[in-house]
Design a protein around this motif. Structure first.
Motif, PDB file in Angstrom:
ATOM      1  N   GLU A  40      48.657  35.616  35.172  1.00 22.39           N
ATOM      2  CA  GLU A  40      49.266  37.884  34.469  1.00 22.39           C
ATOM      3  C   GLU A  40      49.409  38.083  32.886  1.00 22.39           C
ATOM      4  O   GLU A  40      48.494  38.829  32.886  1.00 22.39           O
ATOM      5  N   GLU A  43      45.895  37.220  32.700  1.00 21.24           N
ATOM      6  CA  GLU A  43      44.488  38.547  33.274  1.00 21.24           C
ATOM      7  C   GLU A  43      44.966  39.575  31.740  1.00 21.24           C
ATOM      8  O   GLU A  43      44.482  40.577  31.494  1.00 21.24           O
ATOM      9  N   TRP A  46      42.681  38.882  28.784  1.00 17.88           N
ATOM     10  CA  TRP A  46      41.284  38.863  28.945  1.00 17.88           C
ATOM     11  C   TRP A  46      41.184  40.322  28.738  1.00 17.88           C
ATOM     12  O   TRP A  46      40.112  40.898  28.301  1.00 17.88           O
ATOM     13  N   ASN A  47      41.808  41.232  29.082  1.00 19.96           N
ATOM     14  CA  ASN A  47      42.104  42.402  28.517  1.00 19.96           C
ATOM     15  C   ASN A  47      41.854  42.831  27.566  1.00 19.96           C
ATOM     16  O   ASN A  47      40.539  43.504  26.887  1.00 19.96           O
ATOM     17  N   GLN A  59      36.862  42.925  35.146  1.00 19.68           N
ATOM     18  CA  GLN A  59      37.678  41.894  36.260  1.00 19.68           C
ATOM     19  C   GLN A  59      37.942  40.195  35.414  1.00 19.68           C
ATOM     20  O   GLN A  59      36.886  39.419  35.638  1.00 19.68           O
ATOM     21  N   LEU A  60      39.216  39.522  35.702  1.00 24.02           N
ATOM     22  CA  LEU A  60      39.876  38.220  35.867  1.00 24.02           C
ATOM     23  C   LEU A  60      39.894  37.949  36.722  1.00 24.02           C
ATOM     24  O   LEU A  60      41.144  38.635  36.913  1.00 24.02           O
ATOM     25  N   HIS A  61      39.293  37.400  37.380  1.00 17.52           N
ATOM     26  CA  HIS A  61      40.008  36.519  38.512  1.00 17.52           C
ATOM     27  C   HIS A  61      40.466  35.543  38.645  1.00 17.52           C
ATOM     28  O   HIS A  61      39.545  34.453  38.165  1.00 17.52           O
TER      29      HIS A  61
END
Ligand SMILES: [Zn+2]
Length: 117
Positions: A40, A43, A46-47, A59-61
């Motif tokens: 989390e 993510e 990354w945003n 999107q980061l997975h």
């Protein structure tokens, strides 16, 4: 923050691999538990980083593979819950066979030019 520097190194990698005129829509990374990454938090980092790079909305997975240990005494391989788990033979000496991965698995792109046939 650990996750921000990881997101920045991912951005460096992607900048080198992203084909020209392609729009980044997502990336998938495989990060073993040894790195202590909270998906989390990564993510969120990354945003921020992707916005700076002009990839907003991508999107980061995160895939977290399990630990895999091999017993130094009996050679048994297993996937423990925690890395300091002992083998069923009682030996506390195990080698880490997996769990330290850090791999950019895939980059998802779409053509930036909308050009219907
Ligand atoms: Zn064993």
């Amino acid at each position: 923050m650990h996750e921000v520097s990881i997101a920045e190194s991912l951005a460096d990698l992607i900048r080198r691999h992203l084909p020209p005129h392609q729009h980044l829509i997502g990336i998938t990374v495989r990060i073993g538990p040894i790195h202590g990454v909270v998906p989390e938090s990564l993510e969120m980092a990354w945003n921020v980083v992707s916005e700076k790079e002009g990839w907003s909305g991508s999107q980061l997975h995160v895939i977290t593979p399990p630990w895999r240990l091999r017993c130094g005494a009996c050679g048994r391989c297993w996937e423990p819950v925690t890395v300091d788990e002992h083998c069923t033979c009682g030996s506390p000496h195990a080698d880490i066979m997996a769990g330290d991965e850090f791999v950019l698995e895939s980059i998802d792109v779409e053509s930036a030019v909308n050009c219907p046939q």
